[in-house]
Scaffold this motif. Structure first.
Motif, PDB file in Angstrom:
ATOM      1  N   ARG A  72       0.666  -1.256  -0.157  1.00  0.00           N
ATOM      2  CA  ARG A  72      -0.267   0.061   0.375  1.00  0.00           C
ATOM      3  C   ARG A  72       1.046   1.393   0.348  1.00  0.00           C
ATOM      4  O   ARG A  72       0.729   2.440  -0.792  1.00  0.00           O
ATOM      5  CB  ARG A  72      -1.047   0.025   0.801  1.00  0.00           C
ATOM      6  CG  ARG A  72      -2.274  -0.328   1.028  1.00  0.00           C
ATOM      7  CD  ARG A  72      -3.395  -0.405   2.111  1.00  0.00           C
ATOM      8  NE  ARG A  72      -3.138   0.656   2.257  1.00  0.00           N
ATOM      9  CZ  ARG A  72      -4.094   1.141   3.616  1.00  0.00           C
ATOM     10  NH1 ARG A  72      -4.392   0.344   4.125  1.00  0.00           N
ATOM     11  NH2 ARG A  72      -4.586   2.268   4.195  1.00  0.00           N
ATOM     12  N   GLY A 100      -7.974   5.139  -7.948  1.00  0.00           N
ATOM     13  CA  GLY A 100      -7.157   5.703  -7.168  1.00  0.00           C
ATOM     14  C   GLY A 100      -6.216   6.137  -5.773  1.00  0.00           C
ATOM     15  O   GLY A 100      -5.284   6.011  -5.208  1.00  0.00           O
ATOM     16  N   LEU A 102      -7.561   4.551  -3.411  1.00  0.00           N
ATOM     17  CA  LEU A 102      -7.515   3.176  -2.522  1.00  0.00           C
ATOM     18  C   LEU A 102      -6.687   3.249  -1.448  1.00  0.00           C
ATOM     19  O   LEU A 102      -7.002   2.335  -0.466  1.00  0.00           O
ATOM     20  CB  LEU A 102      -8.272   2.493  -3.535  1.00  0.00           C
ATOM     21  CG  LEU A 102      -8.844   1.762  -3.537  1.00  0.00           C
ATOM     22  CD1 LEU A 102      -9.081   0.707  -4.697  1.00  0.00           C
ATOM     23  CD2 LEU A 102     -10.278   1.470  -2.669  1.00  0.00           C
ATOM     24  N   PRO A 103      -5.370   2.874  -2.292  1.00  0.00           N
ATOM     25  CA  PRO A 103      -3.945   3.182  -0.791  1.00  0.00           C
ATOM     26  C   PRO A 103      -3.753   3.925  -0.063  1.00  0.00           C
ATOM     27  O   PRO A 103      -3.030   3.761   1.250  1.00  0.00           O
ATOM     28  CB  PRO A 103      -2.704   2.948  -1.805  1.00  0.00           C
ATOM     29  CG  PRO A 103      -3.288   3.663  -3.098  1.00  0.00           C
ATOM     30  CD  PRO A 103      -5.295   3.715  -3.562  1.00  0.00           C
ATOM     31  N   ARG A 105      -6.589   4.838   1.654  1.00  0.00           N
ATOM     32  CA  ARG A 105      -7.913   5.192   3.059  1.00  0.00           C
ATOM     33  C   ARG A 105      -7.863   3.245   3.513  1.00  0.00           C
ATOM     34  O   ARG A 105      -7.535   2.652   2.874  1.00  0.00           O
ATOM     35  CB  ARG A 105      -8.864   4.767   1.975  1.00  0.00           C
ATOM     36  CG  ARG A 105      -9.399   6.516   1.096  1.00  0.00           C
ATOM     37  CD  ARG A 105     -10.758   5.557   0.053  1.00  0.00           C
ATOM     38  NE  ARG A 105     -11.619   5.437   0.567  1.00  0.00           N
ATOM     39  CZ  ARG A 105     -12.929   5.688  -0.271  1.00  0.00           C
ATOM     40  NH1 ARG A 105     -12.476   6.491  -1.412  1.00  0.00           N
ATOM     41  NH2 ARG A 105     -14.064   5.422  -0.040  1.00  0.00           N
ATOM     42  N   PHE A 108     -13.126   0.224   4.922  1.00  0.00           N
ATOM     43  CA  PHE A 108     -14.292   0.269   5.299  1.00  0.00           C
ATOM     44  C   PHE A 108     -14.669   1.956   5.567  1.00  0.00           C
ATOM     45  O   PHE A 108     -14.869   1.899   5.687  1.00  0.00           O
ATOM     46  CB  PHE A 108     -15.596  -0.163   6.401  1.00  0.00           C
ATOM     47  CG  PHE A 108     -14.747  -1.914   6.368  1.00  0.00           C
ATOM     48  CD1 PHE A 108     -15.933  -2.475   5.504  1.00  0.00           C
ATOM     49  CD2 PHE A 108     -13.742  -2.897   6.811  1.00  0.00           C
ATOM     50  CE1 PHE A 108     -15.895  -3.356   5.189  1.00  0.00           C
ATOM     51  CE2 PHE A 108     -14.158  -4.180   6.690  1.00  0.00           C
ATOM     52  CZ  PHE A 108     -15.100  -4.719   5.976  1.00  0.00           C
TER      53      PHE A 108
END
Lengths: 258, 323
Positions: A72, A100, A102-103, A105, A108
């Protein structure tokens, strides 16, 4: 931070695709990787992105081995734009660009203020704001390329690695995308792109790495790497060097090497 | 559709159908006699309550697994049968009936779960490190074929017609005569399996861009695969182990809900679990209302009701594609 490879060897299955590749890519510059089909360009970019393991040698980001960076964190540092502009589900452009983030966050977690700002900036940088509510299936090839670039930019990476981003684009969109990549490099981002077109490479790249059968033929400033002999060695083609209106030297292929 | 609104609607529908499932049957038991000394209350407490709980649980398990597998394989045709867990669990149960002449729920459940877990481990082993959906599908399909062949073999060597009848009855899938014993057996596995599957949302979203892009976004595909194998194995394995094979839910529910949730795979997970529960509870209430003493088997009814509905849906999709 410099992205470097040293004496790199990579195999796909039992086939050795890259051998003895050594190069240091600089941030704030556009580096084009060129070579004939099957010369190992995509493999090199995937290895730089940390997606393939090296048989020998290593890839480093600054002083850190890429293979030892947690996935990540690596994803936050290096953005990768694959060759095939695949979008498997008909996502809305805004959701697509949000991928883009996602890394950045945690599982959930919803979108934060930072996420919203980064997504907005990426849409603005690629001029795709007007497409934000459209489905991916309703985009033209050029729009899709810009949206997928926005997806990578939304992650705010330090490095952008793009595998043949100009494929399937018409000349106008090719030039537009190259201008965009140059603008990103001007902000300090490191940009590495796989290209096929020698002239586009001469126009857009600061540095050029030429590959032949998995080995480096030439690596250096575009004007030196895109010269007669290196191109003869890498592609087996003769070129005519023609200056453009800004004085850049463009190699125009005129025939095969006899 | 607005997501909170959809979730509230689906939850309300689940609650309504759950209550309906307690009321409906050959003998109607209105809520006015619940918790009273009325003998009909015992029908609810002993027969319909466990049945409704199981219907909710297996519906949620099948709907959620279907949504996860469609997202993971990026294929709207995927359903829990793809990973071969249903057929393996069925094989385990059939083996218990034929080889050990078992008819106790615990033995059949244990054998089915054992087979489901075994097939899961085999699947993980076969597809391990391949990081690829093709290896996963192939391994799952091979396992399903093997389990199907072995089940057919066991039926062919069944010692007597009664065993054969019991097997076929069991394979057809039903919630009839299930008790709290089955609820206690299956629910923990289904709950753990569903929890594992809910952790796959981010990876499924990233996989929209293909495997290479997903990995470049920091997704560990091997871990995602393991979560799916374990989650589907536990949730579907336990479902099949108590009810037999109930098809269609995992395939049809994500399809029905996708137009409402949008195409993002993670947005489909929770609604699919609720939607699965809605479908199974509704179907299980309906099968009780048929004429005659016997009930239509839930698995059979699901296919009978589901197929024309699915064809209509396909027709509608094609029309909208044409226009």
């Amino acid at each position: 931070m410099e992205l470097s490879v040293s004496d790199l060897a990579v195999s796909l299955g039992n086939r050795r695709v890259l051998s003895h590749v050594t190069a240091a890519f600089q941030p704030g510059r556009v580096t084009a990787i060129l070579g004939a089909n099957g010369s190992g360009k995509s493999t090199l970019v995937k290895t730089l992105a940390g997606l393939l393991d090296a048989d020998a040698g290593h890839v480093k980001l600054g002083t850190r081995h890429i293979a030892r960076i947690e996935p990540r964190e690596r994803a936050r540092l290096i953005g990768y734009l694959p060759q095939d502009p695949i979008v498997h589900w008909n996502l809305a452009v805004r959701d697509l660009v949000a991928l883009g983030r996602l890394p950045h966050r945690s599982p959930f977690a919803g979108a934060s203020q930072d996420d919203a700002m980064a997504i907005g900036a990426a849409l603005a940088a690629t001029d795709t704001h007007a497409l934000a509510d459209r489905g991916a299936d309703q985009l033209s090839g050029g729009e899709r390329a810009r949206v997928l670039l926005a997806r990578v930019l939304a992650g705010e990476p330090q490095w952008l690695l793009a595998d043949e981003p100009l494929a399937s684009l018409d000349p106008v969109h090719q030039l537009g995308l190259l201008d965009q990549l140059r603008a990103l490099a001007a902000t300090g981002m490191g940009v590495v792109i796989v290209l096929h077109d020698l002239i586009q490479a001469a126009r857009a790249a600061d540095d050029v790495l030429l590959l032949k059968a998995g080995e480096v033929v030439a690596f250096g400033p575009a004007s030196q790497a895109l010269a007669h002999q290196p191109l003869r060695d890498a592609f087996g083609v003769e070129v005519m060097i023609v200056p453009d209106e800004q004085g850049r030297l463009l190699p125009v292929p005129i025939g095969r090497t006899r | 559709m607005n997501r909170p609104l959809l979730l509230i609607l689906l939850t309300a529908l689940v609650a309504l159908l759950f209550a309906g499932s307690l009321v409906a049957g050959k003998i109607w038991v209105p809520p006015s006699v619940w918790f009273t000394g009325d003998p009909r209350w015992w029908i609810v407490a002993e027969l319909r309550l466990p049945r409704a709980i199981l219907g909710l649980a297996i519906g949620a398990a099948l709907g959620l697994t279907g949504a996860v597998l469609q997202g993971y394989l990026r294929n709207p045709l995927a359903d829990p049968a793809v990973v071969g867990v249903s057929s393996s669990a069925a094989l385990g149960a059939v083996a218990a009936i034929v080889v050990f002449a078992a008819n106790a729920p615990l033995v059949i459940f244990g054998a089915a779960m054992l087979a489901a877990c075994g097939s899961m481990l085999l699947l993980a082993g076969l597809a391990w490190r391949a990081d690829s959906q093709v290896a996963f599908i192939l391994a799952g399909t091979v396992l399903a074929s093997l389990a199907g062949a072995l089940t057919a073999f066991l039926i062919s060597i069944a010692p007597n017609p009664f065993a054969t009848a019991e097997i076929i009855d069991w394979i057809m899938g039903a919630l009839t005569d299930r008790s709290f014993a089955e609820v206690q057996l299956a629910s923990p596995f289904i709950a753990i399996g569903c929890a594992l599957l809910l952790f796959t949302g981010r990876a499924l979203d990233a996989l929209t861009l293909g495997e290479a892009a997903a990995r470049s976004l920091g997704v560990r595909l091997a871990r995602t695969q393991l979560l799916i194998v374990l989650g589907a194995g536990l949730a579907v394995g336990a479902s099949v182990a108590v009810t037999g094979v109930v098809g269609f839910v995992g395939l049809i529910v994500p399809h029905l809900l996708r137009p409402l949730t949008g195409a993002k795979p993670s947005a489909l997970l929770l609604p699919s679990a609720l939607g699965g529960a809605v479908l199974v509870l509704a179907a299980d209430s309906l099968v009780r209302l048929g004429p005659g003493a016997a009930e239509i088997r839930l698995g059979v009814a699901m296919a009978l009701l589901g197929t024309p509905f699915f064809f209509l849906l396909l027709l509608k999709m094609r029309r909208s594609a044409w226009s």
